[in-house]
Design a protein around this motif. Structure first.
Motif, PDB file in Angstrom:
ATOM      1  N   GLY A  95       0.821  -1.211   0.000  1.00 55.36           N
ATOM      2  CA  GLY A  95       0.000   0.000   0.000  1.00 55.36           C
ATOM      3  C   GLY A  95       0.848   1.252   0.000  1.00 55.36           C
ATOM      4  O   GLY A  95       0.576   2.217  -0.728  1.00 55.36           O
ATOM      5  N   SER A  97       3.790   1.489  -1.144  1.00 56.04           N
ATOM      6  CA  SER A  97       4.407   1.593  -2.472  1.00 56.04           C
ATOM      7  C   SER A  97       3.450   2.255  -3.450  1.00 56.04           C
ATOM      8  O   SER A  97       3.861   3.053  -4.300  1.00 56.04           O
ATOM      9  CB  SER A  97       4.752   0.185  -2.977  1.00 56.04           C
ATOM     10  OG  SER A  97       6.090   0.077  -3.301  1.00 56.04           O
ATOM     11  N   VAL A  98       2.166   1.920  -3.335  1.00 50.93           N
ATOM     12  CA  VAL A  98       1.170   2.515  -4.227  1.00 50.93           C
ATOM     13  C   VAL A  98       1.068   4.013  -3.977  1.00 50.93           C
ATOM     14  O   VAL A  98       1.061   4.819  -4.921  1.00 50.93           O
ATOM     15  CB  VAL A  98      -0.198   1.842  -4.037  1.00 50.93           C
ATOM     16  CG1 VAL A  98      -1.272   2.587  -4.800  1.00 50.93           C
ATOM     17  CG2 VAL A  98      -0.141   0.409  -4.517  1.00 50.93           C
ATOM     18  N   VAL A 101       4.006   5.728  -5.599  1.00 47.24           N
ATOM     19  CA  VAL A 101       3.983   5.888  -7.047  1.00 47.24           C
ATOM     20  C   VAL A 101       2.923   6.924  -7.448  1.00 47.24           C
ATOM     21  O   VAL A 101       3.092   7.646  -8.435  1.00 47.24           O
ATOM     22  CB  VAL A 101       3.774   4.518  -7.748  1.00 47.24           C
ATOM     23  CG1 VAL A 101       2.325   4.121  -7.789  1.00 47.24           C
ATOM     24  CG2 VAL A 101       4.332   4.543  -9.136  1.00 47.24           C
ATOM     25  N   LEU A 102       1.853   7.020  -6.651  1.00 52.03           N
ATOM     26  CA  LEU A 102       0.865   8.076  -6.909  1.00 52.03           C
ATOM     27  C   LEU A 102       1.482   9.447  -6.646  1.00 52.03           C
ATOM     28  O   LEU A 102       1.176  10.423  -7.341  1.00 52.03           O
ATOM     29  CB  LEU A 102      -0.377   7.865  -6.046  1.00 52.03           C
ATOM     30  CG  LEU A 102      -1.258   6.699  -6.474  1.00 52.03           C
ATOM     31  CD1 LEU A 102      -2.292   6.391  -5.416  1.00 52.03           C
ATOM     32  CD2 LEU A 102      -1.947   7.020  -7.792  1.00 52.03           C
TER      33      LEU A 102
END
Lengths: 323, 127
Positions: A95, A97-98, A101-102
């Motif tokens: 999560g 990591s997401v 990247v966002l």
């Protein structure tokens, strides 16, 4: 030297400089090269784990029996769901990591507020992960409530499958197969003799011992027979509680605890330093340094590091906890 | 070094020629990858509790881990959208890791073998 050939090089040759190799900036390229080197380090650790595990002269530990602590559920409801907490840790790290990247994507659009928001979420995720790892370490080091027993030598343990009354021990000790507290009844009494060498058993609340690894995982040695086990001259047993670098209660092989501390510790220190780096770059973003520069590439670079940390965890999770 | 030039280039090393998504489409893709990773992890857990320990189970785990690794490296770390030579520069050296795995598992598991040490007692003392 080369002065005779300088006219042979083309005017827009990359050797003249001013050209980015791979169309990537210096910082990004160097971060990639560092990550490749770090990948080698982690791969080495995991391959060593595999080598020591599959060449272990004693039985290894079963991770499903070791990693069973979950906050609140274990302390207040005495529940021990195997690998649940580790699954939560994986989810937290993926999560974060997401959100990272966002944040990088928002940086491409020069959207300062959104980058800040996602940075905060990523940092929180990282801090949660390190806290979870600390909880895991604590429970690993402290061990089970009553410790366990190392069956260093236990050559003549008899299996008796049919009798609920195991006080009539025939032989040095009796190993009983039972599910919970009811003994499975079979018609014919088969008396086998097994060698429990190299196995580990955990003391239960009623002072019986439950075998935790190897072929007889899940079998019990009842309380009376534990005493017989300890006093028989052929047997060598050892009571162990908790885990250190040299001895642990989960396996007779000290490498199990050793490698747990080293691999998860090395990874955890990467997560912690990643949180620190994220915080530093977050402060830079907040102060408008990236906006003044005209690009958010630094966000992308620490993003690469953070994703690498997540990538390593995916492999550690598989090889340490699942296989 | 050449830090001043970074501003001029804008640091967007991947902008030229690669048809990669931007804006809402890219965000959708990112969330898609997240749900894929979540689903694979969930399947791994189901397998961990339903399947018996053995080679099939291990192969499945390793396969799913490699799929997750591909998604992290290609999409989150954006490697799929970099130039081909950068992709090769990163991935080809990993062949050394494959070598290490094969070398240690084939040659290294003699460590606890009583045949090598002469007796099991001697072997466990080595630890």
């Amino acid at each position: 030297m080369a002065h005779g050939t300088s006219t042979a090089t083309k005017p827009n040759s990359a050797w003249r400089g001013g050209v980015e190799p791979y169309k990537a900036s210096y910082g990004k390229l160097m971060m990639w090269f560092f990550l490749v080197s770090d990948a080698f380090t982690f791969s080495t650790l995991l391959v060593v784990y595999g080598t020591l595990r599959f060449s272990s002269p004693t039985e290894w530990a079963n991770p499903e029996n070791v990693f069973t602590h979950v906050p609140i559920l274990t302390e207040f409801f005495n529940m021990h769901p195997p690998l649940a907490f580790v699954g939560l840790m994986t989810f937290i790290l993926i999560g974060s990591s997401v959100t990272m990247v966002l944040g990088v994507e928002a940086g491409h659009r020069m959207d300062k507020k959104t980058v800040e928001k996602y940075f905060i979420l990523t940092i929180i995720g990282g801090i949660m992960f390190v806290s979870c790892q600390a909880y895991e370490w604590y429970n690993f080091i402290v061990g089970t409530p009553h410790g366990s027993i190392h069956l260093v030598e236990a050559p003549n343990v008899q299996i008796e499958r049919h009798s609920a009354d195991t006080a009539n021990a025939k032989g040095p000790v009796i190993l009983v197969e039972s599910h919970g507290h009811t003994v499975k009844m079979v018609v014919d009494s088969v008396q086998d003799s097994v060698n429990l060498k190299g196995l580990v058993g955990t003391y239960q609340e009623d002072h019986s011992v439950r075998i935790m690894n190897g072929k007889h995982e899940g079998w019990y040695i009842t309380k009376e027979n534990v005493t017989a086990l300890k006093t028989h001259p052929e047997n060598v047993v050892k009571d162990v509680k908790g885990a250190t670098l040299t001895i642990n209660e989960y396996s007779q092989n000290p490498s199990f605890a050793n490698l747990f501390f080293f691999i998860t510790g090395f990874h955890g220190s990467h997560v912690a330093s990643g949180v620190l780096l994220n915080y530093i770059i977050f402060m830079q973003v907040k102060r408008g340094v990236m906006h003044r520069r005209g690009h958010y590439e630094m966000v992308e670079k620490v993003g690469l590091y953070w994703h690498f940390v997540d990538l390593v965890w995916v492999f550690v999770f598989t090889f340490f906890y699942l296989i | 070094m050449s830090t001043q030039e970074h501003g001029a280039h804008g640091g967007h090393g991947h902008d030229d020629g690669h048809a990669h998504l931007t804006g809402p489409a890219q965000r959708r893709r990112i969330w898609m990858v997240f749900w894929i990773m979540f689903a694979i992890t969930a399947v791994e857990f189901v397998i961990a509790f339903v399947m018996l320990r053995g080679m099939t189970r291990n192969v499945l785990f390793i396969g799913m881990t490699l799929v997750k690794a591909f998604y992290i490296v290609a999409e989150f770390m954006h490697l799929k959208h970099e130039t081909r030579n950068l992709i090769l520069t990163i991935l080809v050296p990993l062949v050394f890791v494959i070598w290490l795995i094969i070398a240690l598992l084939v040659e290294g598991t003699w460590y606890g073998d009583p045949w090598f040490f002469g007796s099991v007692a001697a072997a466990s003392e080595e630890l």
